[in-house]
Design a protein around this motif. Structure first.
Motif, PDB file in Angstrom:
ATOM      1  N   CYS A 215       0.815  -1.209   0.000  1.00 62.60           N
ATOM      2  CA  CYS A 215       0.000   0.000   0.000  1.00 62.60           C
ATOM      3  C   CYS A 215       0.848   1.259   0.000  1.00 62.60           C
ATOM      4  O   CYS A 215       0.325   2.357  -0.013  1.00 62.60           O
ATOM      5  CB  CYS A 215      -0.949   0.009   1.190  1.00 62.60           C
ATOM      6  SG  CYS A 215      -0.124   0.282   2.749  1.00 62.60           S
ATOM      7  N   GLY A 216       2.161   1.120   0.017  1.00 60.18           N
ATOM      8  CA  GLY A 216       3.016   2.300  -0.082  1.00 60.18           C
ATOM      9  C   GLY A 216       3.620   2.763   1.232  1.00 60.18           C
ATOM     10  O   GLY A 216       4.087   3.889   1.333  1.00 60.18           O
ATOM     11  N   LYS A 217       3.626   1.897   2.216  1.00 63.82           N
ATOM     12  CA  LYS A 217       4.184   2.275   3.518  1.00 63.82           C
ATOM     13  C   LYS A 217       5.689   2.494   3.420  1.00 63.82           C
ATOM     14  O   LYS A 217       6.200   3.537   3.821  1.00 63.82           O
ATOM     15  CB  LYS A 217       3.907   1.173   4.555  1.00 63.82           C
ATOM     16  CG  LYS A 217       2.454   0.787   4.686  1.00 63.82           C
ATOM     17  CD  LYS A 217       2.263  -0.261   5.749  1.00 63.82           C
ATOM     18  CE  LYS A 217       2.977  -1.553   5.465  1.00 63.82           C
ATOM     19  NZ  LYS A 217       2.344  -2.401   4.439  1.00 63.82           N
TER      20      LYS A 217
ATOM     21  N   ARG B  70      -4.314   2.711   2.616  1.00 64.93           N
ATOM     22  CA  ARG B  70      -4.856   1.733   1.690  1.00 64.93           C
ATOM     23  C   ARG B  70      -4.536   2.213   0.286  1.00 64.93           C
ATOM     24  O   ARG B  70      -4.926   3.321  -0.079  1.00 64.93           O
ATOM     25  CB  ARG B  70      -6.365   1.641   1.881  1.00 64.93           C
ATOM     26  CG  ARG B  70      -7.044   0.741   0.895  1.00 64.93           C
ATOM     27  CD  ARG B  70      -8.519   1.056   0.952  1.00 64.93           C
ATOM     28  NE  ARG B  70      -9.280  -0.013   0.343  1.00 64.93           N
ATOM     29  CZ  ARG B  70     -10.602   0.003   0.252  1.00 64.93           C
ATOM     30  NH1 ARG B  70     -11.278   1.003   0.749  1.00 64.93           N
ATOM     31  NH2 ARG B  70     -11.241  -0.981  -0.329  1.00 64.93           N
ATOM     32  N   ALA B  71      -3.830   1.408  -0.452  1.00 67.40           N
ATOM     33  CA  ALA B  71      -3.480   1.708  -1.849  1.00 67.40           C
ATOM     34  C   ALA B  71      -2.945   3.126  -2.014  1.00 67.40           C
ATOM     35  O   ALA B  71      -3.370   3.861  -2.891  1.00 67.40           O
ATOM     36  CB  ALA B  71      -4.691   1.478  -2.751  1.00 67.40           C
ATOM     37  N   GLY B  72      -2.016   3.514  -1.155  1.00 69.76           N
ATOM     38  CA  GLY B  72      -1.358   4.802  -1.314  1.00 69.76           C
ATOM     39  C   GLY B  72      -2.118   5.983  -0.727  1.00 69.76           C
ATOM     40  O   GLY B  72      -1.632   7.102  -0.742  1.00 69.76           O
ATOM     41  N   ARG B  73      -3.323   5.737  -0.223  1.00 68.80           N
ATOM     42  CA  ARG B  73      -4.096   6.832   0.375  1.00 68.80           C
ATOM     43  C   ARG B  73      -4.251   6.599   1.860  1.00 68.80           C
ATOM     44  O   ARG B  73      -4.313   5.461   2.316  1.00 68.80           O
ATOM     45  CB  ARG B  73      -5.491   6.892  -0.245  1.00 68.80           C
ATOM     46  CG  ARG B  73      -5.483   7.345  -1.666  1.00 68.80           C
ATOM     47  CD  ARG B  73      -6.893   7.269  -2.236  1.00 68.80           C
ATOM     48  NE  ARG B  73      -6.822   7.305  -3.691  1.00 68.80           N
ATOM     49  CZ  ARG B  73      -6.671   8.417  -4.379  1.00 68.80           C
ATOM     50  NH1 ARG B  73      -6.586   9.570  -3.751  1.00 68.80           N
ATOM     51  NH2 ARG B  73      -6.590   8.375  -5.691  1.00 68.80           N
ATOM     52  N   ILE B  74      -4.341   7.714   2.602  1.00 68.12           N
ATOM     53  CA  ILE B  74      -4.568   7.605   4.037  1.00 68.12           C
ATOM     54  C   ILE B  74      -6.063   7.428   4.269  1.00 68.12           C
ATOM     55  O   ILE B  74      -6.866   8.254   3.826  1.00 68.12           O
ATOM     56  CB  ILE B  74      -4.043   8.857   4.758  1.00 68.12           C
ATOM     57  CG1 ILE B  74      -2.525   8.927   4.597  1.00 68.12           C
ATOM     58  CG2 ILE B  74      -4.439   8.821   6.221  1.00 68.12           C
ATOM     59  CD1 ILE B  74      -1.896  10.139   5.229  1.00 68.12           C
TER      60      ILE B  74
END
Ligand SMILES: Nc1ncnc2c1ncn2[C@@H]1O[C@H](COP(=O)(O)OP(=O)(O)OP(=O)(O)O)[C@@H](O)[C@H]1O
Ligand SMILES: [Mg+2]
Lengths: 354, 366
Positions: free
Chosen positions: A40-42, A208-212
């Motif tokens: 998710c981009g963490k 989630r998927a790069g979004r907060i």
């Protein structure tokens, strides 16, 4: 110590937009956790903080100063990688010493600081060993010492506990947390394990998927998840989600009817297993599985709405497989979401059917 | 299930008693036979490999000018072949480490004694005359009454130095360039990267000999014909692609994490490369260095074509001319030069064996 700010930060790898638009403030001295499923981009966010990745857009600020272009080596950020990334050809001492090599710290002072950092994470006896001669937990401590020895203004932990066994994970959790209390350094922990996040962090950033998806204290995320995704991600065993339709004060899901207040239309009701109990009244079902979990027992109950998980306190198994039961809950523990937008409807509740 | 199991149960007592001892001895016999066959095969295969080298050394230390005598070779063989068989037998029959060492020591002792008795009296160092007598060709010829027509040989140490220079310089350049290029190929994305990787292999697939005429013309026009530097450049050009390819494999095996970690620890990209990445590929560098050095050491075609003056001779050219000039008179000297030529690569191989083994593995060790 530093206050961290993401302002409309985005990150693209070629055509793939991993982080579309991130806005986030992490206060000075805070322990924040980036929580989200794999991919998710963490790590990407973390590496942008460390200066390893350049943001594709937006502004990244440390204490109000723009650091987008500041090189990794000038940011004074300590980072513990998921793989620990110890330098295999160096002794533990040289590993911890490494960050000081480039700071022109006088030799005596450097060695004293290495000693202090090693003492802090209790690896003093291991200083002369090679990383390959250490256990996973010891490697993790060494990596922590290496990150701390330069007195970083920001400590980044990328899934530091995921390679440890369950009991070690538990003790390292407490240790990292007390280390943070002791040093007060702004810390960002990346994890996909919600228990790690809720136990260690002051604040959780659920991604989630790069979004907060939601930012808040562990309690916020548990008690008032803003979306179905957060509700499903936080809590173990996971929350029961029942989709149905609310009309005229009645919520109907696969033939079961619940009284509802504050909502109408297509809704999804979330009921945490630990908030359900067996009783005289409630919706009916049949126990199909029993999983003793030590201090709790998890029952899987087959109902008209599908399988529902019920968690009972205590280690006494008071029910048998095949038993017909009724399941009840307190209305304030129910969560009601709009099915379409997946958002929480604040103030809405359902009640146990009579 | 139950009904099937019942008849089997009732049949069990009527089956003949199993003779565990005979089964065990049969297995033992089979294992022994296999071992014997294997060792016999290994001996048969290793003899043709070992014998030429052995003969080379024996001739170098025993042949005399103008004498075509092979008796000493047969006598030395009479020692060596049984010794090899003896070693294999010792290895096959030994039941533990002590017996193995004891067997080896016994065979070696017998070998030394037999060698001293049968071959010892014929050994001498006279064939190594070229080491101290640059005009050895005339000396050797005069022994058989020929007094004119000897080739003017340069000092062998000069040729030795030239070879070391060519091999050494080539190795230094190849290792440096290949490491940097391979690191870049391994770590950075840039347009044309994959086609570059492919072309590295294709380049290596061409027989280099086909390019000898154009290379000659090129060197001639640049003005590097008949210079060591010209040969070094040609060798580097031909060795680089494969070295880059091998090194890239080693760099690929170095995890990104430790490099990123070094960057956040305050290192610049260059410092991270030198202090963290390079030590991880040390074995790769050593392997590439050894192979490149030996390749340059044994180089023959290019030096033969591009080097003309005898002050530019390398060991291979020296060897060639020795063979050309004195072979008919004294093959002992030719063999001695061969031994002298062989020793450096042998020493290098033995010293670096441990690292060369890793080449096939191409991994990073902690
Ligand atoms: N260098 C890269 N090039 C292209 N895509 C990348 C790169 N790094 C990450 N990605 C993509 O970005 C997305 C997020 O990656 P990231 O490593 O941040 O995930 P994560 O949240 O840390 O996951 P995990 O929990 O598995 O570590 C993934 O889909 C990944 O494929
Ligand atoms: Mg990650």
């Amino acid at each position: 110590m530093a206050k961290i700010e993401f302002r409309h930060v985005s990150k693209r790898f070629g055509a793939v937009e991993v982080i579309p638009d991130m806005d986030l403030v992490i206060e000075d001295g805070e322990f924040a956790a980036l929580l989200g499923p794999s991919g998710c981009g963490k790590s990407t966010s973390l590496f942008m903080l460390a200066g390893i990745y350049l943001p594709s857009g937006g502004e990244l600020l440390f204490d109000g100063h723009l650091v987008n272009e500041v090189e990794a080596r000038d940011r004074n950020v300590g980072i513990v990688f998921q793989s620990y990334a110890l330098y295999p050809h160096m002794s533990v001492r040289d590993n911890i010493l490494f960050p000081l090599r480039f700071k022109k710290t006088p030799r005596d002072e450097a060695l004293a600081r290495v000693k202090a950092a090693a003492d802090l994470v209790r690896v003093t006896e291991l200083l002369d060993r090679r990383p390959s001669e250490l256990s996973g937990g010891q490697q993790q401590r060494v990596a922590l010492a290496r990150a701390l020895v330069k007195k970083p203004q920001l400590l980044l932990l990328d899934e530091p506990l995921s390679n440890l066994d369950a009991s070690l994970r538990l003790s390292m959790r407490t240790e990292i947390k007390s280390l943070h209390e002791q040093l007060g350094v702004t810390t960002v922990l990346v994890t996909h394990d919600q228990i790690e996040a809720t136990t260690m962090a002051d604040r959780i950033i659920c991604m989630r998927a790069g979004r907060i998806e939601q930012v808040g204290t562990p309690d916020d995320l548990y008690l008032r998840p803003s979306s179905l995704f957060v509700a499903g991600f936080i809590g173990s065993p996971p929350i029961n989600l029942v989709a149905g339709k609310a009309e005229g004060g009645t919520f109907t899901a696969d033939g079961t009817r619940f009284p509802v207040v504050g909502a109408s239309g297509e809704i999804t009701v979330g009921l945490r297993p630990e908030h359900l109990r067996f009783g005289e009244a409630g919706f009916a079902g049949r126990i199909t599985q029993i999983e003793p979990m030590g201090r709790e027992i998890l029952y899987v109950v087959e109902t008209g709405m599908g399988a529902v998980r019920v968690l009972e306190q205590g280690s006494f198994v008071g029910h048998t497989i095949g038993e017909q039961v009724k399941v009840a809950f307190r209305p304030e523990n129910s969560l009601v979401f709009e099915t379409k937008r997946q958002k929480l409807i604040v103030g809405a509740h359902v009640r146990t059917p009579a | 299930m139950v009904t099937q199991a019942a008849p089997a149960m009732t049949m069990a007592p009527s089956e003949p008693e199993i003779d565990w001892d005979s089964l065990a001895s049969r297995a033992r016999l089979a294992r022994r036979t296999r071992a014997v066959v294997l060792y016999a095969f290994l001996i048969a295969v290793s003899l043709p490999i070992i014998l030429p080298y052995f003969w080379l050394v024996t001739i170098a230390f025993s042949a005399r000018t103008g004498v075509a005598e092979t008796a000493v070779l047969w006598r030395s063989m009479a020692v060596v072949v049984p010794v090899i068989v003896g070693f294999w037998l010792a290895a096959a029959l030994a039941r533990n480490r002590r017996q193995l060492w004891f067997g080896f020591a016994a065979v070696a002792a017998v070998a030394v004694v037999a060698f001293a008795l049968l071959v010892g009296p014929d050994l001498h160092l006279g064939n190594f005359i070229f080491l101290w007598e640059p005009d050895f060709a005339s000396v050797v010829r005069s022994r058989v009454g020929e007094v004119k027509g000897a080739v003017q040989f340069p000092n062998v140490w000069h040729a030795f130095g030239n070879s070391i220079l060519i091999a050494g310089a080539q190795t230094a350049i190849v290792v440096t360039v290949a490491s940097l290029a391979a690191y870049y190929l391994s770590r950075f994305q840039f347009p044309g990267r994959s086609s570059m990787l492919r072309s590295l292999l294709v380049l290596h697939a061409f027989p280099v000999l086909t390019l000898i005429v154009p290379m000659f013309l090129m060197l001639y026009w640049i003005g590097l014909l008949d210079t060591l530097f010209g040969v070094i450049l040609v060798l580097v050009a031909f060795e680089l692609p494969f070295a880059i390819f091998i090194m890239k494999g080693f760099f690929d095996a170095v995890p990104w994490d430790i490099e990123m970690s070094a960057l956040t620890d305050g290192a610049s990209r260059r410092q991270a490369f030198v202090s963290v990445v390079l030590p991880q590929v040390r074995n790769g560098i050593l392997a590439v260095a050894v192979f490149t050095f030996i390749r340059g050491w044994e180089e023959y075609i290019f030096v033969f074509t591009f080097l003309i003056r005898n002050s530019n001779w390398t060991m291979s050219l020296y060897m060639y001319w020795v063979r050309d000039d004195v072979m008919g008179v004294d093959y002992g000297v030719v063999s001695a030069v061969g031994v002298f030529y062989l020793v450096p690569s042998l020493i290098l191989y033995m010293a670096a064996q441990r690292y060369l083994m890793q080449m096939s593995v191409g991994g990073v060790k902690g």
